[in-house]
Design an enzyme around this catalytic site. Structure first.
Site, PDB file in Angstrom:
ATOM      1  N   CYS A 194       0.724  -1.133   0.066  1.00 42.99           N
ATOM      2  CA  CYS A 194       0.157   0.063  -0.077  1.00 42.99           C
ATOM      3  C   CYS A 194       0.782   1.378  -0.118  1.00 42.99           C
ATOM      4  O   CYS A 194       1.717   1.424   0.662  1.00 42.99           O
ATOM      5  CB  CYS A 194      -1.005  -0.069   1.255  1.00 42.99           C
ATOM      6  SG  CYS A 194      -1.964  -1.335   1.369  1.00 42.99           S
ATOM      7  N   ARG A 204       5.248   0.622  -5.835  1.00 42.90           N
ATOM      8  CA  ARG A 204       5.226  -0.333  -4.735  1.00 42.90           C
ATOM      9  C   ARG A 204       4.286  -1.522  -4.925  1.00 42.90           C
ATOM     10  O   ARG A 204       4.448  -2.629  -4.240  1.00 42.90           O
ATOM     11  CB  ARG A 204       4.554   0.519  -3.490  1.00 42.90           C
ATOM     12  CG  ARG A 204       5.478   1.648  -3.183  1.00 42.90           C
ATOM     13  CD  ARG A 204       4.731   2.305  -2.191  1.00 42.90           C
ATOM     14  NE  ARG A 204       4.751   1.936  -0.848  1.00 42.90           N
ATOM     15  CZ  ARG A 204       5.546   1.981   0.092  1.00 42.90           C
ATOM     16  NH1 ARG A 204       6.862   2.546  -0.233  1.00 42.90           N
ATOM     17  NH2 ARG A 204       5.254   1.395   1.329  1.00 42.90           N
ATOM     18  N   TRP A 232      -2.831  -2.642  -1.555  1.00 41.35           N
ATOM     19  CA  TRP A 232      -2.237  -4.151  -1.841  1.00 41.35           C
ATOM     20  C   TRP A 232      -3.069  -5.115  -0.967  1.00 41.35           C
ATOM     21  O   TRP A 232      -2.897  -4.872   0.191  1.00 41.35           O
ATOM     22  CB  TRP A 232      -0.871  -4.245  -1.586  1.00 41.35           C
ATOM     23  CG  TRP A 232      -0.327  -5.406  -2.194  1.00 41.35           C
ATOM     24  CD1 TRP A 232       0.096  -5.890  -3.268  1.00 41.35           C
ATOM     25  CD2 TRP A 232       0.152  -6.683  -1.439  1.00 41.35           C
ATOM     26  NE1 TRP A 232       0.637  -7.027  -3.510  1.00 41.35           N
ATOM     27  CE2 TRP A 232       0.590  -7.607  -2.231  1.00 41.35           C
ATOM     28  CE3 TRP A 232      -0.328  -6.837  -0.028  1.00 41.35           C
ATOM     29  CZ2 TRP A 232       1.063  -8.706  -1.717  1.00 41.35           C
ATOM     30  CZ3 TRP A 232       0.251  -8.507   0.390  1.00 41.35           C
ATOM     31  CH2 TRP A 232       0.896  -9.097  -0.729  1.00 41.35           C
ATOM     32  N   ASN A 273      -1.849   1.930   5.388  1.00 46.11           N
ATOM     33  CA  ASN A 273      -0.710   0.799   5.081  1.00 46.11           C
ATOM     34  C   ASN A 273      -0.426   0.039   6.570  1.00 46.11           C
ATOM     35  O   ASN A 273      -0.015   0.672   7.439  1.00 46.11           O
ATOM     36  CB  ASN A 273       0.526   1.701   4.516  1.00 46.11           C
ATOM     37  CG  ASN A 273       1.473   0.588   4.118  1.00 46.11           C
ATOM     38  OD1 ASN A 273       1.261  -0.740   4.157  1.00 46.11           O
ATOM     39  ND2 ASN A 273       2.414   0.986   3.909  1.00 46.11           N
ATOM     40  N   GLY A 274      -0.831  -1.199   6.249  1.00 50.48           N
ATOM     41  CA  GLY A 274      -0.173  -2.056   7.491  1.00 50.48           C
ATOM     42  C   GLY A 274      -1.346  -2.992   7.736  1.00 50.48           C
ATOM     43  O   GLY A 274      -2.223  -3.145   7.029  1.00 50.48           O
ATOM     44  N   GLU A 282      19.038 -16.142  -8.370  1.00 53.19           N
ATOM     45  CA  GLU A 282      18.492 -14.748  -8.643  1.00 53.19           C
ATOM     46  C   GLU A 282      18.086 -14.730 -10.119  1.00 53.19           C
ATOM     47  O   GLU A 282      16.889 -14.216 -10.155  1.00 53.19           O
ATOM     48  CB  GLU A 282      19.631 -13.853  -8.349  1.00 53.19           C
ATOM     49  CG  GLU A 282      19.284 -12.444  -8.999  1.00 53.19           C
ATOM     50  CD  GLU A 282      18.255 -11.677  -8.065  1.00 53.19           C
ATOM     51  OE1 GLU A 282      17.623 -12.326  -7.271  1.00 53.19           O
ATOM     52  OE2 GLU A 282      17.681 -10.683  -8.584  1.00 53.19           O
ATOM     53  N   LYS A 319      14.062 -13.759 -11.049  1.00 49.70           N
ATOM     54  CA  LYS A 319      13.920 -12.544 -11.977  1.00 49.70           C
ATOM     55  C   LYS A 319      12.909 -13.373 -12.911  1.00 49.70           C
ATOM     56  O   LYS A 319      11.745 -12.656 -13.136  1.00 49.70           O
ATOM     57  CB  LYS A 319      15.086 -12.310 -12.664  1.00 49.70           C
ATOM     58  CG  LYS A 319      15.936 -10.942 -12.519  1.00 49.70           C
ATOM     59  CD  LYS A 319      15.473  -9.874 -11.528  1.00 49.70           C
ATOM     60  CE  LYS A 319      14.807 -10.088 -10.368  1.00 49.70           C
ATOM     61  NZ  LYS A 319      15.184  -9.723  -9.226  1.00 49.70           N
ATOM     62  N   GLU A 354       9.158 -14.116 -11.731  1.00 48.88           N
ATOM     63  CA  GLU A 354       8.449 -12.942 -10.892  1.00 48.88           C
ATOM     64  C   GLU A 354       7.819 -12.048 -12.265  1.00 48.88           C
ATOM     65  O   GLU A 354       6.832 -11.372 -12.003  1.00 48.88           O
ATOM     66  CB  GLU A 354       9.126 -11.991  -9.985  1.00 48.88           C
ATOM     67  CG  GLU A 354      10.073 -11.211 -10.312  1.00 48.88           C
ATOM     68  CD  GLU A 354      10.958 -10.400  -9.166  1.00 48.88           C
ATOM     69  OE1 GLU A 354      10.345 -10.253  -8.404  1.00 48.88           O
ATOM     70  OE2 GLU A 354      12.123 -10.227  -9.429  1.00 48.88           O
ATOM     71  N   HIS A 409      20.416 -34.907  -7.866  1.00 46.75           N
ATOM     72  CA  HIS A 409      19.782 -35.438  -6.868  1.00 46.75           C
ATOM     73  C   HIS A 409      18.167 -35.162  -7.062  1.00 46.75           C
ATOM     74  O   HIS A 409      17.637 -35.149  -5.981  1.00 46.75           O
ATOM     75  CB  HIS A 409      20.495 -34.936  -5.773  1.00 46.75           C
ATOM     76  CG  HIS A 409      21.633 -35.251  -5.403  1.00 46.75           C
ATOM     77  ND1 HIS A 409      22.235 -36.419  -4.998  1.00 46.75           N
ATOM     78  CD2 HIS A 409      22.802 -34.536  -5.665  1.00 46.75           C
ATOM     79  CE1 HIS A 409      23.604 -36.453  -4.779  1.00 46.75           C
ATOM     80  NE2 HIS A 409      24.007 -35.261  -5.402  1.00 46.75           N
ATOM     81  N   LYS A 422       6.805  -3.789  -4.403  1.00 43.96           N
ATOM     82  CA  LYS A 422       7.946  -3.557  -4.290  1.00 43.96           C
ATOM     83  C   LYS A 422       8.436  -3.591  -2.781  1.00 43.96           C
ATOM     84  O   LYS A 422       9.546  -3.888  -2.422  1.00 43.96           O
ATOM     85  CB  LYS A 422       8.167  -2.084  -4.826  1.00 43.96           C
ATOM     86  CG  LYS A 422       9.531  -1.606  -4.750  1.00 43.96           C
ATOM     87  CD  LYS A 422      10.269  -2.376  -5.874  1.00 43.96           C
ATOM     88  CE  LYS A 422      11.810  -2.039  -6.023  1.00 43.96           C
ATOM     89  NZ  LYS A 422      12.732  -3.015  -6.621  1.00 43.96           N
TER      90      LYS A 422
HETATM   91  O1  M6R Z   1      13.432  -4.411  -0.016  1.00 41.39           O
HETATM   92  P1  M6R Z   1      14.123  -5.430   0.202  1.00 41.39           P
HETATM   93  O2  M6R Z   1      15.316  -5.624  -0.679  1.00 41.39           O
HETATM   94  O3  M6R Z   1      13.983  -5.828   1.500  1.00 41.39           O
HETATM   95  O4  M6R Z   1      13.003  -6.620  -0.635  1.00 41.39           O
HETATM   96  C1  M6R Z   1      12.924  -7.864  -0.455  1.00 41.39           C
HETATM   97  C2  M6R Z   1      12.434  -8.615  -1.401  1.00 41.39           C
HETATM   98  O5  M6R Z   1      11.156  -8.371  -1.351  1.00 41.39           O
HETATM   99  C3  M6R Z   1      12.672  -8.292  -2.958  1.00 41.39           C
HETATM  100  O6  M6R Z   1      14.144  -8.490  -2.963  1.00 41.39           O
HETATM  101  C4  M6R Z   1      11.884  -9.232  -3.778  1.00 41.39           C
HETATM  102  O7  M6R Z   1      12.469 -10.540  -3.859  1.00 41.39           O
HETATM  103  C5  M6R Z   1      12.163  -8.558  -5.301  1.00 41.39           C
HETATM  104  N1  M6R Z   1      11.005  -8.450  -6.054  1.00 41.39           N
HETATM  105  C6  M6R Z   1      12.959  -9.327  -6.459  1.00 41.39           C
HETATM  106  O8  M6R Z   1      13.042  -8.760  -7.577  1.00 41.39           O
END
Ligand code: M6R
Length: 612
Positions: free
Chosen positions: A2, A27, A73, A99-100, A485, A489, A492, A508, A607
């Site tokens: 949010c 966000r 959100w 937000n929360g 990673e 990427k 997501e 394995h 985000k």
């Molecule tokens: O703001 P942060 O680095 O703490 O966020 C952690 C994760 O939410 C963030 O890295 C998330 O996995 C990304 N969307 C990956 O691209």
């Protein structure tokens, strides 16, 4: 997650709120709304994007120099018009954005229902505004005081902004656990989840601390009180953010812009921290805690998502160079598993946003056990950066695309510098090796630039595999976190199932998945376990898997075996993760674009994950 924005001043609030909501879009959200206080207290809200909200508000009464806006959100209740914020109180004289999560909302709601309150939505937020109204009416309190008293009954996290129809000169804000920044302009105030909606108007900001309540009243200064009703003096910070960093600058997406920004963002992460002339490394932010870190019995790294992957690289770097034992933990597991932490431990939190709820809670736990807590954050002034004993900013600049790219390479750069600094201090690295690594670091931005030149080839390869249903990413040593990673990427932003694995683990289990339909991305750079990775490529090939290999420039062995080859410039093994990530970021980007996905705001993702 949010986003909240609020305005009070001499200008019309509506355009400022809409622009602010657009700035907060990154966000992640599923509905949006605003409330304007003119002659009436008008709420307009709907499921969908800010542009849908604008269409909805067209032709309606949007007059007013005071207002609040929200991107939601969904947590409590599905994303629909009714659950979207703002919410009215029962008598429709108050409005709130939040937000929360209010954890005890259910019991509060039951009590309020018994007292005659009726609710329209499924949200915890509506319960909070009814509670504030209840307090205001029963105890005959002004709004600021009613908010404060109501919040003493709340368990959970909140950043809220509240309007009162009967007082058109004030916005009340409050925060606990979720971020909130106040912007101070000339005869105007702003309130927002982060500085992005504010920077255009003023550089003077106050970061609210937990359990603080702010009163923004026309013609007066910022008034801050604690939830215990203590009057506090707000500390005014100067924002370092620049407006152009929040624009796409001619790129189709923020993610692409941020991928291409990496030569600069990495250089910014290094700036002033490595000294070729004296052959040294220094990190000003941790200078007072360096000795403590160098003497640590153990370093624990806590993080989530991409930052956790950077943490894995950090583990390899710190153990390799500084010879200090390191453990890397998912913050969400660490905080709930009763970990053993002592005063000799150093806990490093890595977080782009500096607001991730689990990472924050993990740090608070470590702090309560007496550990030294260090932050590696990107967002200046973020909660994690403020609660840590010391830390190093990554200085990557605002990252707007939900998929982390430049933040990752900057995190790895800072962790590399930290490992080098600790290694020097402990004398755990031969001087000649230290100097070799320093010289290699200096060349990294230029080599990233070179790696980016493969973009067209990556785009072509993306076209070949855009319809795949699964991807496997393999790497060993420093390249294992890169494989994780790369897979994150891709999944997501393109919604293709992808898994990262240590290459040797393939036998394995995952090897059972390999057939002619399975693209396998192998990071097979020279040095380290190169020969062993070549054997892993042979194993995939024997089962007809399609191989996309990331190799060191000029490599012919891997090139002969692979279906596609993406070259990166040669560097020291410890720095390969930075370069090897580049083609993987591009691959996921182009595949997602070709599949028609919303690259910058992928479905269901936020985000800044400010709830656990
Ligand atoms: O703001 P942060 O680095 O703490 O966020 C952690 C994760 O939410 C963030 O890295 C998330 O996995 C990304 N969307 C990956 O691209």
């Amino acid at each position: 997650m949010c986003g909240i924005v609020a305005y009070i001043g001499n200008q019309e609030a509506y355009p400022i709120l809409i622009k602010g909501l657009r700035r907060l879009e990154y966000r992640g959200y599923d509905s949006a709304g605003i409330c304007l206080l003119g002659e009436n207290l008008n709420i307009y809200k709907c499921k969908g994007k800010v542009s849908d909200l604008e269409t909805f508000a067209k032709g309606k009464d949007i007059v007013g120099t005071i207002g609040i806006g929200h991107t939601r959100w969904a947590t409590h209740g599905e994303p629909n018009d009714l659950n979207a914020h703002p919410h009215y109180s029962g008598n429709e004289k108050l409005a709130i954005i939040h937000n929360g999560i209010i954890e005890n909302y259910d019991s509060l709601k039951k009590e309020l229902i018994q007292r005659g309150h009726e609710f329209k939505s499924d949200t915890d937020t509506e319960v909070l505004i009814h509670l504030i109204e209840d307090v205001q009416e029963n105890e005959n309190l002004p709004l600021a005081e009613a908010v404060r008293v109501a919040l003493t009954q709340v368990v959970g996290a909140y950043a809220i902004a509240v309007l009162d129809k009967s007082d058109t000169n004030v916005i009340i804000g409050a925060k606990k656990g979720s971020p909130m920044v106040v912007g101070i302009g000339k005869d105007e105030f702003f309130l927002a989840s982060d500085a992005t909606p504010i920077v255009e108007y003023t550089k003077e900001v106050v970061y609210l601390e937990d359990e603080q309540i702010v009163e923004l009243r026309r013609g007066q200064g910022v008034k801050v009180r604690s939830i215990e009703n203590e009057v506090l003096t707000p500390y005014i910070h100067e924002l370092e953010m620049h407006l152009e960093t929040l624009e796409k600058g001619g790129y189709e997406h923020f993610m692409l812009k941020e991928i291409f920004e990496q030569p600069k963002s990495i250089a910014d992460s290094m700036r002033g921290r490595y000294h070729i002339d004296s052959g040294t490394v220094s990190l000003g932010g941790i200078i007072d805690y360096e000795q403590k870190m160098a003497n640590a019995k153990r370093i624990i790294i806590v993080a989530c998502g991409t930052s956790w992957h950077a943490g894995l690289v950090g583990e390899y770097l710190i153990e390799d160079l500084a010879r200090i034992p390191v453990e890397v933990e998912y913050a969400s597991e660490f905080r709930y598993r009763n970990p053993i932490i002592g005063e000799d431990d150093v806990v490093i939190a890595i977080s782009q946003s500096g607001e991730t709820a689990d990472t924050l809670a993990a740090l608070e736990l470590a702090k309560s056990k007496g550990a030294t807590i260090i932050g590696v954050c990107n967002v200046v002034g973020s909660t994690i950066s403020r609660i840590t004993d010391a830390g190093s900013y990554t200085h990557a600049g605002p990252e707007i695309g939900v998929a982390s790219t430049k933040a990752f390479t900057s995190q790895v750069t800072v962790l590399f510098l930290m490992a080098m600094r600790l290694a020097h201090k402990r004398g755990s690295i031969p001087e000649s090796r230290f100097q070799q690594l320093l010289a290699a670091l200096e060349k990294i931005p230029a080599k990233v630039e070179e790696a980016l030149q493969s973009a067209d080839l990556v785009k072509y390869i993306a076209g070949q595999y855009k319809d795949a249903h699964n991807f496997l990413y393999l790497g060993r040593g420093y390249n294992f976190p890169v494989a994780l990673e790369g897979a994150l990427k891709l999944k997501e932003i393109s919604y293709i199932h992808a898994e990262g694995y240590p290459a040797a683990e393939m036998k394995h289990g995952p090897i059972a998945l390999i057939d002619e339909e399975m693209p396998v991305v192998v990071i097979a750079t020279k040095k380290g376990s190169y020969d062993k990775v070549i054997s892993n490529i042979q194993e995939v090939k024997a089962r007809k898997g399609k191989i996309i290999a990331v190799v060191t420039k000029g490599d012919t062995t891997a090139a002969e075996l692979a279906d596609h080859v993406l070259e990166i410039p040669e560097t020291e093994e410890e720095l390969v993760p930075i370069l090897a990530s580049i083609p993987l970021q591009l691959l996921s980007y182009y595949i997602a674009v070709m599949r028609g996905c919303n690259v910058d705001q992928p479905r269901n993702l936020a985000k800044s994950v400010t709830v656990e």
